[in-house]
Motif scaffolding. Structure first.
Motif, PDB file in Angstrom:
ATOM      1  N   ILE A   1     -24.673   1.376  41.626  1.00 35.89           N
ATOM      2  CA  ILE A   1     -25.672   2.335  41.131  1.00 35.89           C
ATOM      3  C   ILE A   1     -25.924   3.385  42.215  1.00 35.89           C
ATOM      4  N   THR A   2     -25.663   4.644  41.873  1.00 38.10           N
ATOM      5  CA  THR A   2     -25.819   5.720  42.860  1.00 38.10           C
ATOM      6  C   THR A   2     -26.873   6.705  42.364  1.00 38.10           C
ATOM      7  N   GLY A   3     -27.903   6.862  43.157  1.00 34.81           N
ATOM      8  CA  GLY A   3     -28.998   7.759  42.776  1.00 34.81           C
ATOM      9  C   GLY A   3     -28.830   9.136  43.388  1.00 34.81           C
ATOM     10  N   ARG A   4     -29.971   9.761  43.674  1.00 31.80           N
ATOM     11  CA  ARG A   4     -29.935  11.104  44.273  1.00 31.80           C
ATOM     12  C   ARG A   4     -29.244  11.090  45.632  1.00 31.80           C
ATOM     13  N   ASN A   5     -28.593  12.186  45.956  1.00 31.70           N
ATOM     14  CA  ASN A   5     -27.971  12.396  47.272  1.00 31.70           C
ATOM     15  C   ASN A   5     -26.956  11.314  47.636  1.00 31.70           C
ATOM     16  N   GLY A   6     -26.334  10.721  46.628  1.00 39.06           N
ATOM     17  CA  GLY A   6     -25.274   9.747  46.883  1.00 39.06           C
ATOM     18  C   GLY A   6     -25.751   8.419  47.439  1.00 39.06           C
ATOM     19  N   ILE A   7     -27.068   8.180  47.443  1.00 44.60           N
ATOM     20  CA  ILE A   7     -27.575   6.898  47.980  1.00 44.60           C
ATOM     21  C   ILE A   7     -27.390   5.809  46.928  1.00 44.60           C
ATOM     22  N   THR A   8     -26.808   4.691  47.340  1.00 47.05           N
ATOM     23  CA  THR A   8     -26.641   3.594  46.379  1.00 47.05           C
ATOM     24  C   THR A   8     -27.856   2.669  46.430  1.00 47.05           C
ATOM     25  N   LEU A   9     -28.076   1.973  45.318  1.00 48.57           N
ATOM     26  CA  LEU A   9     -29.211   1.047  45.266  1.00 48.57           C
ATOM     27  C   LEU A   9     -29.017  -0.075  46.287  1.00 48.57           C
TER      28      LEU A   9
ATOM     29  N   GLY B   1     -30.929  -2.447  51.160  1.00 50.84           N
ATOM     30  CA  GLY B   1     -30.262  -3.200  52.226  1.00 50.84           C
ATOM     31  C   GLY B   1     -31.231  -3.886  53.165  1.00 50.84           C
ATOM     32  N   ALA B   2     -32.298  -3.168  53.551  1.00 49.06           N
ATOM     33  CA  ALA B   2     -33.246  -3.743  54.510  1.00 49.06           C
ATOM     34  C   ALA B   2     -34.305  -4.565  53.797  1.00 49.06           C
ATOM     35  N   ALA B   3     -34.735  -4.103  52.633  1.00 46.62           N
ATOM     36  CA  ALA B   3     -35.729  -4.823  51.835  1.00 46.62           C
ATOM     37  C   ALA B   3     -35.817  -4.136  50.478  1.00 46.62           C
ATOM     38  N   PRO B   4     -35.978  -4.902  49.410  1.00 49.14           N
ATOM     39  CA  PRO B   4     -36.101  -4.244  48.111  1.00 49.14           C
ATOM     40  C   PRO B   4     -37.426  -3.524  48.000  1.00 49.14           C
TER      41      PRO B   4
ATOM     42  N   ALA C   1     -37.810 -20.170  49.023  1.00 43.70           N
ATOM     43  CA  ALA C   1     -37.062 -20.152  47.764  1.00 43.70           C
ATOM     44  C   ALA C   1     -36.511 -18.762  47.488  1.00 43.70           C
ATOM     45  N   TRP C   2     -35.944 -18.618  46.305  1.00 41.30           N
ATOM     46  CA  TRP C   2     -35.377 -17.320  45.899  1.00 41.30           C
ATOM     47  C   TRP C   2     -36.436 -16.241  45.808  1.00 41.30           C
ATOM     48  N   TYR C   3     -37.709 -16.628  45.725  1.00 43.89           N
ATOM     49  CA  TYR C   3     -38.796 -15.635  45.695  1.00 43.89           C
ATOM     50  C   TYR C   3     -38.728 -14.710  46.912  1.00 43.89           C
ATOM     51  N   SER C   4     -38.205 -15.249  48.003  1.00 45.77           N
ATOM     52  CA  SER C   4     -38.217 -14.481  49.254  1.00 45.77           C
ATOM     53  C   SER C   4     -36.820 -14.027  49.667  1.00 45.77           C
ATOM     54  N   GLY C   5     -35.829 -14.329  48.852  1.00 44.13           N
ATOM     55  CA  GLY C   5     -34.448 -13.985  49.221  1.00 44.13           C
ATOM     56  C   GLY C   5     -33.843 -14.978  50.195  1.00 44.13           C
ATOM     57  N   ALA C   6     -34.632 -16.004  50.585  1.00 45.16           N
ATOM     58  CA  ALA C   6     -34.176 -16.905  51.645  1.00 45.16           C
ATOM     59  C   ALA C   6     -32.994 -17.772  51.227  1.00 45.16           C
ATOM     60  N   ASN C   7     -32.720 -17.856  49.928  1.00 43.14           N
ATOM     61  CA  ASN C   7     -31.629 -18.737  49.478  1.00 43.14           C
ATOM     62  C   ASN C   7     -30.253 -18.084  49.582  1.00 43.14           C
ATOM     63  N   ILE C   8     -30.224 -16.807  49.947  1.00 43.54           N
ATOM     64  CA  ILE C   8     -28.931 -16.111  50.044  1.00 43.54           C
ATOM     65  C   ILE C   8     -28.698 -15.698  51.490  1.00 43.54           C
ATOM     66  N   ALA C   9     -27.582 -16.178  52.043  1.00 46.44           N
ATOM     67  CA  ALA C   9     -27.288 -15.854  53.445  1.00 46.44           C
ATOM     68  C   ALA C   9     -27.164 -14.343  53.602  1.00 46.44           C
ATOM     69  N   GLY C  10     -27.844 -13.810  54.596  1.00 48.20           N
ATOM     70  CA  GLY C  10     -27.724 -12.383  54.903  1.00 48.20           C
ATOM     71  C   GLY C  10     -28.648 -11.497  54.084  1.00 48.20           C
ATOM     72  N   LYS C  11     -29.318 -12.072  53.078  1.00 49.29           N
ATOM     73  CA  LYS C  11     -30.206 -11.236  52.255  1.00 49.29           C
ATOM     74  C   LYS C  11     -31.508 -11.016  53.024  1.00 49.29           C
ATOM     75  N   PRO C  12     -32.040  -9.778  52.985  1.00 50.66           N
ATOM     76  CA  PRO C  12     -33.277  -9.562  53.737  1.00 50.66           C
ATOM     77  C   PRO C  12     -34.409 -10.429  53.193  1.00 50.66           C
ATOM     78  N   ARG C  13     -35.195 -11.004  54.094  1.00 54.65           N
ATOM     79  CA  ARG C  13     -36.348 -11.824  53.681  1.00 54.65           C
ATOM     80  C   ARG C  13     -37.488 -10.902  53.299  1.00 54.65           C
TER      81      ARG C  13
END
Ligand code: FAD
Ligand code: N01
Length: 536
Positions: free
Chosen positions: A395-403, A408-411, A494-506
């Protein structure tokens, strides 16, 4: 041969997903008189209930809450047969509801959206599917689900295993026969607990690979008596209004008191009452401050642990099944005969905190304590939740930035439903909404109604482009974080915090203010003409 030319189709709205959310979006958008193209990766409607077909799956919110409330006609016509309906019944309900709402025909099934790109010049999105279809649309509503991107861990050797590998989240459509089979289940979250309870009774041998024990309560599931269903039908409008005015989006009959308002005897009696009723939502509402006050939480957690000890015959085994996190900071599970499964001779618990999984082998798996032969491996290993389905689309929004880059750092997501830099698009139950902790169906209804009201407003006002401002988005993200940090959810693993996915921002993606206060916030924004959005 002449080159194949792909015709770009035009529409007002693209909706992606045919679960509870997408179907309702399709219905409301058609009501607005806008043109619509609806796309779904699966072969039919149902979303979660189409994909997850493992034996034992039921919902954890009662049927009369976990269903559409917007249509009196649907409510009156459909009769639930059980307190907690099984997956086939919920799927039948959604198939039936989609036909009644006449939206099934609006869908393109077996159609995966692979990319969406914003075109600043035309103020339209270009949506591309895996099969090469291209659609130009004014708006996109992402109804892609909070738990629709399965997480498959990269287990060493799994590709060498010559037996059958099943995943609870992509379960085959035909029955799977476990009689005479040696089976391993990896994962003891809500899915694992339900599948284990059933497979334990069928398989010759079952190994449960547990890394983190969950809290689970007996469902006390039962048929919904005709008199109860009749009462609900007569009183649906009040019943739904009560659910909408609640914190979790369903009726809990809570005494509405903090733990400290009660004597220890009263607190215990309340825990006994909600536990005996059989409903995670009711148990989680025993005290108002269960997820805020450590002592309230401890009282509930100790009580739940005591009940686990009563259900498991071997005290040493019971201790291995004992959860040690703050109760409700991971989804509270419900079960029928889960802990009792461990009293069976054919069930072996492999506690991965003591016995590490080294690898899967051709005919089983190997741990630091030994080797095990199995015919089937069931992965109940969860999901890349909330943001996962969207991050899997380009998904690419304005100015070529992807979702993906943006998150990447935090939703971040204004009101849990609109992302700055991604104009003319909405996310149903995005990060920063109460969805994950609630009766998700009601949270979805809140969003879909709000979104489609905004679409009507935009048309009336002649607005062509709307976009959440970065400032409003940041304020909302901070508000969500502040609410979360004021509760024990800050410790969630839990998945509420992204902690269940390696490398996903908490980052805690759940709005902890409750379903009713959230709706008040949404309504305030709508009434004030949508501050926090640029409208051009
Ligand atoms: P979904 O039902 O997940 O539908 C999203 C759809 O989008 C999917 O069909 C998917 O195929 C499609 N999609 C995704 N990406 C693409 C793409 N790129 N292209 C095309 N299509 C795409 N919640 C509760 O409140 N109570 C419960 O008891 C409960 N039980 C659950 C049990 C399980 C096993 C799971 C996994 C979740 C459960 N949930 C429960 C949460 C549940 O997800 C929601 O209640 C609800 O069903 C979500 O509906 P939805 O329409 O938002 O998303
Ligand atoms: O997923 P989960 P789920 N090695 O993430 C383990 C809803 N739901 O599909 O916690 C070993 O909860 C993982 O262990 P750990 C509900 O909202 C509802 O069960 O990472 N183990 C965990 O035990 C729920 O919250 C219902 O240590 C690994 C399990 O797999 C959400 O869906 C039914 C591992 C995953 O648990 C998700 O539930 C089903 C690894 N590498 C689902 N990776 C009902 O309504 C993961 N695990 C009843």
């Amino acid at each position: 041969m002449a080159p194949h030319i792909t015709q770009t189709e035009q529409t007002d709205v693209v909706v992606v997903g045919a679960g509870f959310a997408g179907l309702y979006v399709a219905y409301k958008v058609r009501e607005l008189g806008l043109s619509l193209i609806a796309m779904e990766r699966g072969g039919g409607v149902g979303g979660t209930w189409y994909w997850n077909r493992y034996p034992g799956l039921r919902c954890d919110v009662e049927s009369v809450d976990y269903s559409y409330s917007f249509s009196p006609a649907l409510q009156q016509e459909w009769t639930w047969t059980e307190k907690f309906p099984s997956q086939p019944e919920i799927l039948r309900y959604l198939d039936w509801a989609a036909d009644k709402l006449d939206v099934t025909k609006l869908y393109r099934f077996n159609t995966t959206v692979s990319a969406a790109t914003w075109n600043d010049k035309t103020s339209r999105w270009i949506v591309t599917t895996e099969s090469g279809t291209v659609v130009e649309t004014r708006y996109i509503v992402w109804a892609t689900g909070i738990l629709s991107a399965p997480k498959i861990p990269d287990f060493p050797g799994l590709e060498d295993f010559t037996g059958r590998v099943l995943n609870t989240a992509t379960w085959p459509h035909e029955d799977v026969d476990f009689a005479g089979k040696r089976v391993a289940v990896v994962g003891t979250g809500s899915s694992g607990i339900q599948v284990i309870s059933v497979v334990a009774k069928q398989a010759e041998q079952l190994y449960v690979l547990q890394r983190t024990p969950s809290f689970s309560l007996p469902a006390h599931n039962k048929p919904l008596e005709p008199t109860r269903m009749a009462w609900i039908k007569q009183n649906y409008s009040q019943y739904r209004a009560d659910a909408r005015a609640s914190m979790l989006g369903c009726v809990t009959e809570s005494i509405n008191k903090n733990f400290s308002d009660l004597t220890p005897e009263q607190a215990r009696a309340e825990l006994e009452r909600t536990y005996t009723y059989g409903s995670p939502m009711r148990f989680a509402s025993t005290f108002n401050d269960i997820v805020a006050d450590p002592s309230a939480n401890k009282a509930a957690a100790d009580f739940a642990r005591e009940k686990i000890r009563e259900r498991v015959s071997d005290p040493k085994l019971a201790e291995k099944l004992m959860p040690d996190h703050y109760i409700t900071t991971r989804r509270l599970c419900i079960d029928t005969d889960y802990y009792e499964a461990y009293n069976r001779k054919n069930v072996t618990l492999i506690d991965m905190r003591e016995e590490n999984l080294i690898r899967f082998t051709v005919d089983g798996f190997e741990t630091t304590a030994g080797t095990y032969e199995v015919d089937t491996v069931i992965l109940a290993t969860g999901f890349d939740a909330v943001t996962g389905a969207l991050r899997r689309i380009d998904i690419t929004g304005r100015n070529g930035i992807t979702l993906s880059d943006k998150w990447g750092a935090a939703p971040s997501c204004y009101l849990g439903l609109a992302v700055s830099g991604f104009p003319n698009s909405f996310v149903v139950a995005g990060p920063g909404s109460p969805g994950p902790l609630s009766n998700v169906v009601l949270s979805i209804e809140q969003h879909v109604e709000w979104i489609t009201n905004m679409l009507a407003f935009l048309d009336k006002e002649g607005v062509t482009v709307f976009e959440a401002t970065p400032e409003a988005e940041k304020r909302w993200d901070d508000h969500v974080a502040e609410l979360s940090d004021s509760t024990l959810m800050r410790y969630s693993t839990a998945w509420y915090s992204g902690a269940n996915i390696a490398g996903k921002p908490r980052s805690n993606v759940v709005y902890m203010g409750g379903v009713a206060p959230y709706e008040e916030e949404l309504m305030d924004i709508a009434t004030r003409g949508y501050p926090g959005f640029t409208l051009t």
